[in-house]
Motif scaffolding. Structure first.
Motif, PDB file in Angstrom:
ATOM      1  N   VAL A 120       7.148   6.754  -3.960  1.00 22.75           N
ATOM      2  CA  VAL A 120       7.602   7.261  -2.654  1.00 22.75           C
ATOM      3  C   VAL A 120       9.114   7.289  -2.540  1.00 22.75           C
ATOM      4  O   VAL A 120       9.649   7.706  -1.509  1.00 22.75           O
ATOM      5  CB  VAL A 120       7.003   6.428  -1.492  1.00 22.75           C
ATOM      6  CG1 VAL A 120       5.495   6.361  -1.585  1.00 22.75           C
ATOM      7  CG2 VAL A 120       7.607   5.031  -1.418  1.00 22.75           C
ATOM      8  N   LYS A 121       9.831   6.885  -3.583  1.00 19.49           N
ATOM      9  CA  LYS A 121      11.291   6.874  -3.464  1.00 19.49           C
ATOM     10  C   LYS A 121      11.833   8.281  -3.239  1.00 19.49           C
ATOM     11  O   LYS A 121      12.685   8.494  -2.362  1.00 19.49           O
ATOM     12  CB  LYS A 121      11.925   6.256  -4.713  1.00 19.49           C
ATOM     13  CG  LYS A 121      13.455   6.194  -4.620  1.00 19.49           C
ATOM     14  CD  LYS A 121      14.089   5.407  -5.752  1.00 19.49           C
ATOM     15  CE  LYS A 121      15.610   5.368  -5.585  1.00 19.49           C
ATOM     16  NZ  LYS A 121      16.264   4.589  -6.659  1.00 19.49           N
ATOM     17  N   ALA A 122      11.339   9.236  -4.009  1.00 17.92           N
ATOM     18  CA  ALA A 122      11.823  10.618  -3.870  1.00 17.92           C
ATOM     19  C   ALA A 122      11.539  11.179  -2.474  1.00 17.92           C
ATOM     20  O   ALA A 122      12.442  11.756  -1.834  1.00 17.92           O
ATOM     21  CB  ALA A 122      11.211  11.498  -4.952  1.00 17.92           C
ATOM     22  N   PRO A 123      10.291  11.034  -1.972  1.00 12.20           N
ATOM     23  CA  PRO A 123      10.044  11.515  -0.606  1.00 12.20           C
ATOM     24  C   PRO A 123      10.948  10.840   0.436  1.00 12.20           C
ATOM     25  O   PRO A 123      11.433  11.506   1.362  1.00 12.20           O
ATOM     26  CB  PRO A 123       8.579  11.165  -0.371  1.00 12.20           C
ATOM     27  CG  PRO A 123       7.970  11.159  -1.730  1.00 12.20           C
ATOM     28  CD  PRO A 123       9.038  10.619  -2.629  1.00 12.20           C
ATOM     29  N   GLY A 176       0.717  12.740   4.096  1.00 16.37           N
ATOM     30  CA  GLY A 176       0.578  11.285   4.053  1.00 16.37           C
ATOM     31  C   GLY A 176       1.527  10.640   3.069  1.00 16.37           C
ATOM     32  O   GLY A 176       1.942   9.490   3.256  1.00 16.37           O
ATOM     33  N   LYS A 177       1.881  11.371   1.993  1.00 19.55           N
ATOM     34  CA  LYS A 177       2.785  10.823   0.982  1.00 19.55           C
ATOM     35  C   LYS A 177       4.208  10.682   1.507  1.00 19.55           C
ATOM     36  O   LYS A 177       5.029   9.963   0.936  1.00 19.55           O
ATOM     37  CB  LYS A 177       2.795  11.731  -0.256  1.00 19.55           C
ATOM     38  CG  LYS A 177       1.445  11.877  -0.940  1.00 19.55           C
ATOM     39  CD  LYS A 177       0.984  10.581  -1.572  1.00 19.55           C
ATOM     40  CE  LYS A 177      -0.298  10.786  -2.360  1.00 19.55           C
ATOM     41  NZ  LYS A 177      -0.806   9.525  -2.942  1.00 19.55           N
ATOM     42  N   LYS A 235       0.806  -1.223   0.000  1.00 19.40           N
ATOM     43  CA  LYS A 235       0.000   0.000   0.000  1.00 19.40           C
ATOM     44  C   LYS A 235       0.838   1.272   0.000  1.00 19.40           C
ATOM     45  O   LYS A 235       0.498   2.264  -0.660  1.00 19.40           O
ATOM     46  CB  LYS A 235      -0.935  -0.021   1.209  1.00 19.40           C
ATOM     47  CG  LYS A 235      -1.922   1.136   1.250  1.00 19.40           C
ATOM     48  CD  LYS A 235      -2.897   0.971   2.410  1.00 19.40           C
ATOM     49  CE  LYS A 235      -3.931   2.096   2.430  1.00 19.40           C
ATOM     50  NZ  LYS A 235      -4.878   1.952   3.552  1.00 19.40           N
ATOM     51  N   HIS A 236       1.955   1.261   0.728  1.00 18.14           N
ATOM     52  CA  HIS A 236       2.665   2.522   0.989  1.00 18.14           C
ATOM     53  C   HIS A 236       4.071   2.614   0.405  1.00 18.14           C
ATOM     54  O   HIS A 236       4.616   3.719   0.321  1.00 18.14           O
ATOM     55  CB  HIS A 236       2.749   2.762   2.499  1.00 18.14           C
ATOM     56  CG  HIS A 236       1.419   2.890   3.164  1.00 18.14           C
ATOM     57  ND1 HIS A 236       0.538   3.911   2.886  1.00 18.14           N
ATOM     58  CD2 HIS A 236       0.804   2.102   4.093  1.00 18.14           C
ATOM     59  CE1 HIS A 236      -0.560   3.767   3.623  1.00 18.14           C
ATOM     60  NE2 HIS A 236      -0.428   2.672   4.357  1.00 18.14           N
ATOM     61  N   LEU A 237       4.690   1.510   0.028  1.00 21.10           N
ATOM     62  CA  LEU A 237       6.043   1.592  -0.534  1.00 21.10           C
ATOM     63  C   LEU A 237       6.005   1.360  -2.049  1.00 21.10           C
ATOM     64  O   LEU A 237       6.645   0.462  -2.597  1.00 21.10           O
ATOM     65  CB  LEU A 237       6.970   0.586   0.158  1.00 21.10           C
ATOM     66  CG  LEU A 237       7.285   0.859   1.632  1.00 21.10           C
ATOM     67  CD1 LEU A 237       8.372  -0.070   2.145  1.00 21.10           C
ATOM     68  CD2 LEU A 237       7.685   2.315   1.865  1.00 21.10           C
ATOM     69  N   ARG A 282       6.756   5.869   8.034  1.00 18.41           N
ATOM     70  CA  ARG A 282       6.286   5.034   9.151  1.00 18.41           C
ATOM     71  C   ARG A 282       6.569   3.555   8.873  1.00 18.41           C
ATOM     72  O   ARG A 282       7.063   2.833   9.742  1.00 18.41           O
ATOM     73  CB  ARG A 282       4.796   5.258   9.390  1.00 18.41           C
ATOM     74  CG  ARG A 282       4.189   4.331  10.439  1.00 18.41           C
ATOM     75  CD  ARG A 282       2.750   4.672  10.759  1.00 18.41           C
ATOM     76  NE  ARG A 282       2.653   5.750  11.739  1.00 18.41           N
ATOM     77  CZ  ARG A 282       2.216   6.973  11.477  1.00 18.41           C
ATOM     78  NH1 ARG A 282       1.818   7.293  10.247  1.00 18.41           N
ATOM     79  NH2 ARG A 282       2.167   7.891  12.421  1.00 18.41           N
ATOM     80  N   VAL A 283       6.264   3.120   7.665  1.00 22.25           N
ATOM     81  CA  VAL A 283       6.527   1.724   7.308  1.00 22.25           C
ATOM     82  C   VAL A 283       8.025   1.436   7.386  1.00 22.25           C
ATOM     83  O   VAL A 283       8.451   0.390   7.887  1.00 22.25           O
ATOM     84  CB  VAL A 283       5.988   1.407   5.902  1.00 22.25           C
ATOM     85  CG1 VAL A 283       6.364  -0.019   5.485  1.00 22.25           C
ATOM     86  CG2 VAL A 283       4.475   1.582   5.869  1.00 22.25           C
TER      87      VAL A 283
END
Length: 470
Positions: free
Chosen positions: A383-386, A421-422, A377-379, A428-429
């Motif tokens: 999301v690599k840049a953030p 959230g992004k 869901k989250h990775l 968090r994960v």
């Protein structure tokens, strides 16, 4: 005379919830009245009594913090005294030898049943002296043949039993060992017990014990028979209901304060008040205010009480109990935040200390795998840049505390023009291995800075693998 109560369990199993409530009520009544509280181990059932059960009783009493004034006394160490009292009753004509066999007594009861009479021993040897040679005999108490026994019960009110209903009970078996009703009477007499608090399953024993006390010229204590506890299903609480042993509640993650508070309300009340400190229990409790009807055990209510105490007791104290669960789950807490800090951030997120330990493992141990559903869901590749940018900002912090960490996360979102959230959820994960944790800035602050950076690298590697496979 000093008010004296006692708790007298048999060491044939764990300290169960009903026993713990009896112990609590006895202890509270003694405390309230400046009296003594005796612990007595009734271990005359030698075949079923075990040291493990004695230890379980002691562990339960100590965990609940119900200290006794005198004891523990063991009935097996008092056989000489029981024998002395039995001889006294024989000499005074209040007891006699009975040579009837078990089969003969059964026949007497069957005969009485056939006639519609009370099924009991018929007193065959009550007045006889023609004792046979070399034949085993029991010793029976010569119960009065007429009149009534009145139990002035502090919970149930006056209970009247006709002596005609009572047997000449055996007080010593043919091997010389004393029976329960005799040992209890002698102990309560010798130990100057003024108030007997016990389950209402003992009501049938009470008139027999009162008659023996009267025959001995001993003072009759006041009695308080507490109704039984029923399970969630309305049936008598037993093993099938799960955790009925006191130490099982510790193992399941309940605080002793929670169990005590729950038990005190399981048969007693003070208005609508639900939460009682130990001091309030002592001040407000009275046996006369106990319910006459059975009480139903409600696990959801116990969980609610436990959550209250986890959130409101001193975190340093709660941490002492959490430490046991950490050790039980094999979590080494030496290299990580103080458990007191874990209590502060996790107490309102769990039902038990066991659960608190389970969800706090990542503070003390690295993980090789991330939660699969959280990864999915989250990775994701986006999301690599953030993650790279937030890692850079976190690595630059010289003050590793919640406020600067929060600012770094916020600045990352602002700079990349994405929602919090992004940034926050992938972070968090990465930091915890899963998708749930307390406030992220506080969570990261409790972790070592270098550990957090290494975990972000681990998450980026997972993202890279997903990119490569896409």
């Amino acid at each position: 005379m000093t008010l004296t109560t006692r708790f007298a369990p048999s060491p044939t199993g764990y300290l169960h919830v009903g026993g713990a409530r009896t112990a609590l009520y006895s202890w509270l009544y003694a405390q309230k009245n400046g009296g003594d509280f005796i612990l007595r181990i009734e271990d005359t059932d030698i075949e079923r009594s075990t040291q493990a059960s004695v230890d379980a009783i002691m562990d339960g009493m100590n965990w609940l913090d119900l200290p006794w004034t005198h004891g523990p006394y063991f009935q097996t160490q008092r056989f000489d005294r029981y024998k002395e009292v039995i001889e006294q009753l024989l000499a005074s004509g209040n007891a006699y030898r009975c040579y009837s066999t078990a089969e003969e007594v059964d026949a007497m009861r069957e005969e009485a049943k056939a006639k519609g009479e009370i099924e009991k021993y018929n007193g065959l040897w009550r007045e006889r002296t023609d004792y046979p040679e070399d034949k085993p005999y029991a010793i029976r108490f010569k119960n009065p043949l007429d009149g009534d026994v009145v139990i002035k019960d502090m919970v149930k009110g006056d209970i009247t039993i006709s002596n005609e209903q009572l047997d000449d009970l055996i007080i010593a078996r043919s091997d010389g060992t004393p029976t329960y009703n005799l040992t209890v009477v002698v102990d309560d007499w010798d130990m100057k017990v003024s108030h007997v608090v016990r389950g209402d399953d003992h009501i049938s024993n009470t008139p027999k014990q009162i008659n023996i006390l009267i025959a001995l010229g001993a003072a009759v204590p006041e009695y308080a028979h507490i109704p039984m506890i029923l399970g969630d299903d309305g049936k008598r609480l037993s093993k099938r209901h799960g955790a009925v042993g006191v130490m099982q509640y510790r193992d399941d993650g309940y605080l002793p304060e929670a169990l005590l508070n729950y038990l005190v309300r399981l048969g007693w009340s003070h208005g609508d008040k639900e939460i009682f400190s130990r001091e309030e229990m002592i001040e407000l409790f009275d046996l006369k205010d106990c319910n006459r009807a059975a009480s139903g055990f409600n696990t959801d209510k116990l969980i609610w009480v436990n959550q209250h105490y986890m959130k409101t007791l001193d975190p340093a104290y709660v941490a002492t109990h959490l430490a046991w669960h950490m050790a039980e789950q094999g979590i080494n807490v030496e290299n990580g935040p103080a458990l007191e800090e874990i209590v502060k951030i996790q107490a309102d997120r769990v039902k038990t200390l066991k659960e608190m330990a389970q969800i706090s493992r990542y503070f003390y141990e690295d993980f090789t795998e991330l939660d699969a559903s959280a990864v999915k869901k989250h990775l994701r590749p986006v999301v690599k840049a953030p993650l790279l940018l937030v890692k850079e900002k976190l690595a630059a912090l010289t003050d590793w505390s919640a406020a600067p960490i929060h600012a770094a996360i916020n600045d990352t979102a602002t700079e990349l023009e994405v929602g919090m959230g992004k940034v926050g959820m992938p972070l968090r994960v990465a930091a915890t291995g899963g998708g749930n944790s307390p406030s992220l800035d506080i969570t990261l602050a409790l972790l070592d800075q270098q550990k957090v950076l290494a975990r972000i690298d681990q998450a980026i590697a997972v993202v890279d693998a997903r990119i490569a496979n896409s």
